[in-house]
Design a protein around this motif. Structure first.
Motif, PDB file in Angstrom:
ATOM      1  N   ALA A 168     121.666  25.552  13.551  1.00  0.00           N
ATOM      2  CA  ALA A 168     120.300  25.706  13.073  1.00  0.00           C
ATOM      3  C   ALA A 168     120.028  24.615  12.048  1.00  0.00           C
ATOM      4  O   ALA A 168     120.940  24.174  11.360  1.00  0.00           O
ATOM      5  N   PRO A 169     118.774  24.151  11.970  1.00  0.00           N
ATOM      6  CA  PRO A 169     118.464  23.130  10.966  1.00  0.00           C
ATOM      7  C   PRO A 169     118.786  23.621   9.558  1.00  0.00           C
ATOM      8  O   PRO A 169     118.669  24.804   9.269  1.00  0.00           O
ATOM      9  N   ILE A 170     119.229  22.699   8.703  1.00  0.00           N
ATOM     10  CA  ILE A 170     119.553  23.050   7.314  1.00  0.00           C
ATOM     11  C   ILE A 170     118.312  22.832   6.449  1.00  0.00           C
ATOM     12  O   ILE A 170     117.776  21.722   6.404  1.00  0.00           O
ATOM     13  N   VAL A 171     117.890  23.900   5.809  1.00  0.00           N
ATOM     14  CA  VAL A 171     116.745  23.789   4.904  1.00  0.00           C
ATOM     15  C   VAL A 171     117.245  23.292   3.549  1.00  0.00           C
ATOM     16  O   VAL A 171     118.104  23.903   2.926  1.00  0.00           O
ATOM     17  N   LEU A 172     116.736  22.151   3.098  1.00  0.00           N
ATOM     18  CA  LEU A 172     117.168  21.582   1.824  1.00  0.00           C
ATOM     19  C   LEU A 172     116.398  22.182   0.665  1.00  0.00           C
ATOM     20  O   LEU A 172     116.949  22.420  -0.396  1.00  0.00           O
ATOM     21  N   GLU A 173     115.115  22.373   0.881  1.00  0.00           N
ATOM     22  CA  GLU A 173     114.314  23.014  -0.146  1.00  0.00           C
ATOM     23  C   GLU A 173     113.013  23.464   0.480  1.00  0.00           C
ATOM     24  O   GLU A 173     112.627  23.001   1.558  1.00  0.00           O
ATOM     25  N   THR A 174     112.360  24.379  -0.195  1.00  0.00           N
ATOM     26  CA  THR A 174     111.047  24.806   0.272  1.00  0.00           C
ATOM     27  C   THR A 174     110.015  24.357  -0.742  1.00  0.00           C
ATOM     28  O   THR A 174     110.267  24.329  -1.945  1.00  0.00           O
ATOM     29  N   ILE A 175     108.838  23.990  -0.211  1.00  0.00           N
ATOM     30  CA  ILE A 175     107.761  23.490  -1.065  1.00  0.00           C
ATOM     31  C   ILE A 175     106.525  24.319  -0.756  1.00  0.00           C
ATOM     32  O   ILE A 175     106.261  24.636   0.406  1.00  0.00           O
ATOM     33  N   GLY A 176     105.810  24.706  -1.797  1.00  0.00           N
ATOM     34  CA  GLY A 176     104.680  25.607  -1.555  1.00  0.00           C
ATOM     35  C   GLY A 176     103.419  25.181  -2.259  1.00  0.00           C
ATOM     36  O   GLY A 176     103.282  24.045  -2.744  1.00  0.00           O
ATOM     37  N   GLU A 177     102.510  26.129  -2.306  1.00  0.00           N
ATOM     38  CA  GLU A 177     101.189  25.962  -2.899  1.00  0.00           C
ATOM     39  C   GLU A 177     101.246  25.247  -4.247  1.00  0.00           C
ATOM     40  O   GLU A 177     102.091  25.552  -5.082  1.00  0.00           O
ATOM     41  N   GLY A 178     100.367  24.259  -4.406  1.00  0.00           N
ATOM     42  CA  GLY A 178     100.296  23.561  -5.689  1.00  0.00           C
ATOM     43  C   GLY A 178     101.235  22.372  -5.781  1.00  0.00           C
ATOM     44  O   GLY A 178     101.234  21.654  -6.775  1.00  0.00           O
ATOM     45  N   GLU A 179     102.046  22.174  -4.736  1.00  0.00           N
ATOM     46  CA  GLU A 179     102.994  21.054  -4.799  1.00  0.00           C
ATOM     47  C   GLU A 179     102.583  19.936  -3.854  1.00  0.00           C
ATOM     48  O   GLU A 179     101.672  20.094  -3.042  1.00  0.00           O
ATOM     49  N   VAL A 180     103.272  18.816  -3.974  1.00  0.00           N
ATOM     50  CA  VAL A 180     102.973  17.656  -3.141  1.00  0.00           C
ATOM     51  C   VAL A 180     104.154  17.410  -2.206  1.00  0.00           C
ATOM     52  O   VAL A 180     105.306  17.662  -2.572  1.00  0.00           O
ATOM     53  N   LEU A 181     103.855  16.958  -1.005  1.00  0.00           N
ATOM     54  CA  LEU A 181     104.908  16.728  -0.003  1.00  0.00           C
ATOM     55  C   LEU A 181     104.845  15.285   0.479  1.00  0.00           C
ATOM     56  O   LEU A 181     103.809  14.853   0.975  1.00  0.00           O
ATOM     57  N   GLY A 182     105.936  14.545   0.317  1.00  0.00           N
ATOM     58  CA  GLY A 182     106.067  13.222   0.917  1.00  0.00           C
ATOM     59  C   GLY A 182     105.765  12.074  -0.024  1.00  0.00           C
ATOM     60  O   GLY A 182     104.730  12.074  -0.689  1.00  0.00           O
ATOM     61  N   TRP A 183     106.741  11.159  -0.142  1.00  0.00           N
ATOM     62  CA  TRP A 183     106.464   9.929  -0.887  1.00  0.00           C
ATOM     63  C   TRP A 183     106.944   8.690  -0.131  1.00  0.00           C
ATOM     64  O   TRP A 183     106.843   7.585  -0.631  1.00  0.00           O
ATOM     65  N   SER A 184     107.450   8.885   1.098  1.00  0.00           N
ATOM     66  CA  SER A 184     107.939   7.722   1.859  1.00  0.00           C
ATOM     67  C   SER A 184     106.792   6.764   2.195  1.00  0.00           C
ATOM     68  O   SER A 184     107.009   5.579   2.425  1.00  0.00           O
ATOM     69  N   TRP A 185     105.543   7.276   2.194  1.00  0.00           N
ATOM     70  CA  TRP A 185     104.382   6.433   2.516  1.00  0.00           C
ATOM     71  C   TRP A 185     104.192   5.302   1.514  1.00  0.00           C
ATOM     72  O   TRP A 185     103.532   4.318   1.799  1.00  0.00           O
ATOM     73  N   VAL A 186     104.801   5.441   0.316  1.00  0.00           N
ATOM     74  CA  VAL A 186     104.557   4.421  -0.706  1.00  0.00           C
ATOM     75  C   VAL A 186     105.777   3.508  -0.871  1.00  0.00           C
ATOM     76  O   VAL A 186     105.779   2.581  -1.652  1.00  0.00           O
ATOM     77  N   ILE A 187     106.846   3.805  -0.130  1.00  0.00           N
ATOM     78  CA  ILE A 187     108.082   3.035  -0.263  1.00  0.00           C
ATOM     79  C   ILE A 187     108.377   2.341   1.074  1.00  0.00           C
ATOM     80  O   ILE A 187     108.464   2.997   2.105  1.00  0.00           O
ATOM     81  N   GLU A 188     108.535   1.059   1.027  1.00  0.00           N
ATOM     82  CA  GLU A 188     108.845   0.321   2.256  1.00  0.00           C
ATOM     83  C   GLU A 188     110.178   0.804   2.823  1.00  0.00           C
ATOM     84  O   GLU A 188     111.055   1.148   2.051  1.00  0.00           O
ATOM     85  N   PRO A 189     110.383   0.856   4.103  1.00  0.00           N
ATOM     86  CA  PRO A 189     109.453   0.442   5.175  1.00  0.00           C
ATOM     87  C   PRO A 189     108.554   1.563   5.654  1.00  0.00           C
ATOM     88  O   PRO A 189     108.139   1.554   6.815  1.00  0.00           O
ATOM     89  N   TYR A 190     108.252   2.530   4.809  1.00  0.00           N
ATOM     90  CA  TYR A 190     107.314   3.605   5.142  1.00  0.00           C
ATOM     91  C   TYR A 190     107.791   4.434   6.333  1.00  0.00           C
ATOM     92  O   TYR A 190     107.099   4.600   7.333  1.00  0.00           O
ATOM     93  N   VAL A 191     109.022   4.913   6.219  1.00  0.00           N
ATOM     94  CA  VAL A 191     109.608   5.759   7.274  1.00  0.00           C
ATOM     95  C   VAL A 191     110.048   7.077   6.622  1.00  0.00           C
ATOM     96  O   VAL A 191     110.649   7.078   5.538  1.00  0.00           O
ATOM     97  N   SER A 192     109.783   8.207   7.276  1.00  0.00           N
ATOM     98  CA  SER A 192     110.109   9.512   6.701  1.00  0.00           C
ATOM     99  C   SER A 192     111.606   9.765   6.733  1.00  0.00           C
ATOM    100  O   SER A 192     112.286   9.394   7.690  1.00  0.00           O
ATOM    101  N   THR A 193     112.116  10.453   5.706  1.00  0.00           N
ATOM    102  CA  THR A 193     113.556  10.689   5.571  1.00  0.00           C
ATOM    103  C   THR A 193     113.972  12.044   6.134  1.00  0.00           C
ATOM    104  O   THR A 193     115.074  12.204   6.636  1.00  0.00           O
ATOM    105  N   PHE A 194     113.112  13.038   6.016  1.00  0.00           N
ATOM    106  CA  PHE A 194     113.452  14.397   6.463  1.00  0.00           C
ATOM    107  C   PHE A 194     112.328  14.969   7.313  1.00  0.00           C
ATOM    108  O   PHE A 194     111.223  14.426   7.349  1.00  0.00           O
ATOM    109  N   ASP A 195     112.666  16.088   7.982  1.00  0.00           N
ATOM    110  CA  ASP A 195     111.625  16.860   8.656  1.00  0.00           C
ATOM    111  C   ASP A 195     110.959  17.765   7.628  1.00  0.00           C
ATOM    112  O   ASP A 195     111.610  18.231   6.692  1.00  0.00           O
ATOM    113  N   ALA A 196     109.665  18.031   7.839  1.00  0.00           N
ATOM    114  CA  ALA A 196     108.979  19.044   7.033  1.00  0.00           C
ATOM    115  C   ALA A 196     108.236  19.952   8.001  1.00  0.00           C
ATOM    116  O   ALA A 196     107.402  19.492   8.790  1.00  0.00           O
ATOM    117  N   ARG A 197     108.609  21.256   7.961  1.00  0.00           N
ATOM    118  CA  ARG A 197     108.095  22.207   8.961  1.00  0.00           C
ATOM    119  C   ARG A 197     107.350  23.332   8.248  1.00  0.00           C
ATOM    120  O   ARG A 197     107.796  23.846   7.217  1.00  0.00           O
TER     121      ARG A 197
END
Lengths: 278, 378, 168
Positions: free
Chosen positions: C71-100
């Protein structure tokens, strides 16, 4: 025999009435005095539990301070004495010395929001204060329980947490360090829950109990969220042996943790927490 | 504890026969008389029958890591300074039964305690040792949860103090304010004048039972000229001590928890715990639970422990103080600083034993001095 | 897709952009969109272009890693009021993890390329956005380190015992 007359160094026999398995290595014992009578204590205090001929360990009381008839201890089997205790059954007898130590200042928190932050088996020493708070529910603003466990299988008092969570007058958030496929709750460390709990930081008292590292970072997170140091209380662990400041083992700076603690106001110990091997 | 408002006007000049009469009178009243004697090339405090058991003409040389007996060339009975082991082992025994229990009805019962041993009379308690007894009495004396034994044993004891007319090699009681003058806490106070022509012990009472005992000896009062000579010698001893404790820094060692000096001491200290064993105020203990082979009878024994042992700070999983420097820091910071907060006094009486009996000669006054000197530079 | 006016209010109300200057906020609105995810939907995929980040308004998202045969390993959970994702601002703009999405999720998404262009053209906006991302990145790093300690497990005790056995 009154408590005042009793020699604090002599164990008093208590009969085990019931043993409940909580987790693979953690169990709860319900004890009654073999010689009759009750047992008065304050939330946050601990006893020295003695297994005949084997030894003695400090264990915090996890039952309801409002119920003087029964003494409840929740123990994790990690050493020779606690493992021996783990093999004991209803009807067996353990020795009890105590209660020792400073309590959670539940009554001083009247009129405030009350936030409990627990990590791992640290929920056990907080449970008496949670009972006491719920018995005086109208005296508090919000009552919030934040709990972090290792995995979903390590959540202590799970059914009770679920019951509390179902109440309209209590907010409960649980997180785990590592999830599993059946877990659909939070994953992450317990300080992360603080920002999500809806309490008023300017009028909040927080009781924190867990491994020392967890407590240090929880206190930082509470401060970052606006709770003053004088509103934060931690329960310290050191090598308690005699329970009354005579054997010297639990010294921590100028404190005998067994009698000056275990519950301390954060602003009074923040400096000591930063010193290694103190 | 002897009273404070008792008549102190009773004085006596005892000769050797008078001293023996005192020892005999104490024994007659049921006291086990403990005094100094020579054993294994050291002065020890043990049971004595008469003045013949006392270490006549014996002096000592003490320095960091060094202790030797020497012949004084006179007949002085109290010409040594302090014995390696003080009176602590009598009032706070190294090994003590806390309770015995027996299996019974599926549970256990605590057996009644054994009857108390005979009361003790201590002959030859020095000012620093008397101060140490006072400190331990305070440590164990908390009314709410005190050690029931220490104060009880002390209250039943008879204390014959002796003022020091000479300073030992590692003494610094004058700097700690605990000696060499004996001020309080005694039943009888002695000072020895051992000259060529005469040998006399000037005595005065510090309590009602001391006064009563002295009066019963029918000795002549101590002449004022002798008493003045004794005061002169004792105050000369105060001035002859080679070490001083920097008091202000000693009290604030807790503020120097991250000082570099701890690492330096950690390299020298063997963590043997000798200092804690000879220290007259160190009180830490551990307990040992034992059973007989059948598991029917159990006992708990309390034994002296040392904050220099690694298991001292053990909590499940590991010891808090792994490094030697942390253990030394704990010992000295507790003794000199935290003690004030815990018991309203320093835990050091300046007897110098920890210096003498340290195998590598670590000097408590020198270590505080080093931290003190560094602090002044900032 | 919500109206720019509504989006502005939503952005103002979200803790991440709390108190932002209205001029800068109006620049943000031009790159923003309202989105909604059903449980099981992916907001981010590991290895794919990181073209967005999200302000979570409701629901819970699992940041996870897929492990073949498990089963996929959940590293952390993120919820209401939080921000998700910063790879868009770091070259080469590729995502590091899945977010479901673990629950129904409502979020405001920001187009990374659009925002990068505006940030490059307006350093005040660039500084303001990065200034708000940096504490989030620092916090996530700190909590990930704490999680690694396995504080409640037998691991801490075992490590200490091993240390003692090795002659310490």
């Amino acid at each position: 025999m009154t408590a005042a007359m009793r020699d604090p160094m002599l164990p008093r026999p208590f009969r085990i009435e019931k043993v409940r398995r909580e987790l693979s290595d953690t169990f709860t014992m319900e004890l009654v005095p073999a010689e009759g009578g009750g047992f008065a204590f304050a939330a946050g205090q601990f006893n020295m539990l003695y297994v005949f001929g084997i030894g003695e360990v400090p264990i915090s009381i996890s039952g309801d301070p409002g119920d003087g008839g029964k003494l409840i201890h929740t123990t994790r089997a990690v050493g020779a004495v606690t493992r021996a205790m783990d093999s004991m059954r209803a009807g067996d007898v353990v020795g009890v010395r105590g209660p020792f130590g400073t309590p959670w200042p539940v009554e001083e928190a009247f009129g405030h929001d009350l936030v409990f932050v627990a990590g791992g088996v640290g929920l056990a020493p907080l449970r008496p204060a949670i009972y006491q708070a719920m018995a005086n529910r109208q005296r508090f603003g919000k009552v919030v329980v934040l709990y972090g466990a290792r995995t979903p299988d390590d959540i202590l008092f799970r059914r009770e947490l679920e019951r509390w969570r179902g109440r309209f007058d209590m907010e409960v958030h649980v997180t785990v360090d590592r999830g599993n496929p059946k877990w659909s709750g939070n994953v992450g460390v317990v300080p992360n829950l603080i920002a999500h709990a809806g309490f008023d930081p300017l009028s909040t008292t927080a009781f924190v109990c867990g491994p020392e590292v967890m407590m240090r970072y929880t206190a930082l997170a509470l401060e970052k969220n606006g709770v003053g140091r004088e509103g934060i209380f931690l329960s310290m662990e050191r090598n308690m042996k005699c329970g009354c400041g005579l054997c010297g083992h639990c010294q921590w700076g100028p404190h005998f943790v067994c009698k000056d603690g275990p519950v301390y106001r954060y602003d009074r110990i923040a400096d000591l927490l930063a010193i290694r091997e103190l | 504890m002897p009273g404070v408002d008792d008549p102190k006007t009773v004085t006596a000049a005892l000769d050797m026969a008078g001293l023996d009469a005192l020892i005999a009178a104490l024994a007659e009243r049921g006291y086990r008389v403990i005094g100094p004697m020579v054993a294994d090339d050291a002065v020890v405090y043990d049971e004595i029958a008469s003045s013949a058991d006392l270490p006549a003409g014996v002096g000592d040389e003490q320095d960091g890591g060094r202790y030797r007996l020497r012949a004084r060339g006179d007949g002085a009975l109290f010409g040594y300074t302090v014995a390696p082991q003080g009176w602590k082992r009598l009032l706070h025994p190294p090994r003590q039964k806390m309770f015995a229990a027996r299996r019974q009805d599926g549970g256990f019962a605590i057996l009644p305690p054994e009857p108390a041993a005979a009361p003790m009379a201590f002959l030859g308690v020095r000012a620093c040792e008397l101060a140490a007894i006072g400190i331990q009495s305070r440590v164990f004396g908390d009314e709410a949860a005190g050690d029931p034994g220490y104060r009880g044993r002390l209250a039943r004891s008879f204390v014959v103090a002796v003022e020091c007319a000479e300073a030992g090699g590692t003494c610094f009681c004058a700097s700690m304010g605990t000696g060499p003058q004996v001020e309080a806490g005694f039943d009888i106070r002695l000072v020895e004048l051992a000259g060529h022509d005469r040998h006399v012990f000037l005595a005065d009472a510090g309590s009602a039972k001391g006064a009563e005992m002295l009066s019963g000896l029918n000795a002549p009062p101590a002449p004022e000229a002798d008493r003045a000579e004794a005061r002169r010698r004792v105050s000369a001893a105060a001035g002859a001590m080679g070490r001083t404790m920097p008091a202000a820094t000693a009290r604030r060692l807790g503020e120097h928890a991250e000082h570099r000096r701890w690492a330096d001491i950690g390299k020298r200290c063997l963590s043997c715990g000798n200092c804690t064993m000879v220290c007259p105020t160190c009180f830490c203990t551990t307990v040992e639970d034992v059973t007989d082979l059948k598991g029917e009878h159990a006992e708990r024994w309390r034994t002296w422990d040392s904050c220099f042992s690694i298991d001292f700070s053990y909590i499940h999983g590991g010891a808090i103080r792994n490094e030697v420097r942390s253990r030394y820091r704990q010992w000295i910071t507790h003794k000199l600083s935290a003690w004030h907060e815990q018991f309203g006094t320093s835990g050091c009486v300046g007897c110098g034993r920890c210096i003498t009996w340290c195998p590598v000669g670590i000097d408590i006054t020198e270590e505080v001095q080093a931290i003190h000197a560094d602090g002044k530079g900032r | 897709m919500g109206q720019p006016h509504d989006l502005g209010q939503i952005i103002d109300a979200h803790p991440f952009f709390k108190g932002i200057d209205s001029t800068l906020r109006s620049l943000l609105v031009g790159c923003a969109a309202n989105e909604r995810f059903e449980p099981g939907d992916f907001l981010v995929r590991e290895g794919r272009p990181a073209d967005k980040f999200y302000l979570l308004r409701a629901g819970q998202v699992a940041v996870e890693v897929d492990v073949p045969g498990k089963a996929p390993i959940v590293l952390e959970t993120i919820g209401e009021g939080e921000v998700l994702g910063w790879s868009w601002v770091i070259e080469p703009y590729v995502s590091t993890f899945d977010a479901r999405a673990m629950t129904l999720v409502r979020a405001v998404s920001f187009d990374g390329a659009c925002l990068r262009r505006k940030m490059a053209g307006d350093p005040a906006l660039g500084y303001e956005v990065l200034r708000r991302f940096l504490p989030v990145i620092g916090h996530r790093l700190a909590t990930a380190r704490l999680q690694l300690l396995d504080l409640y497990g037998p691991g801490v005790a075992k490590a200490a015992r091993a240390k003692r056995k090795n002659g310490q």
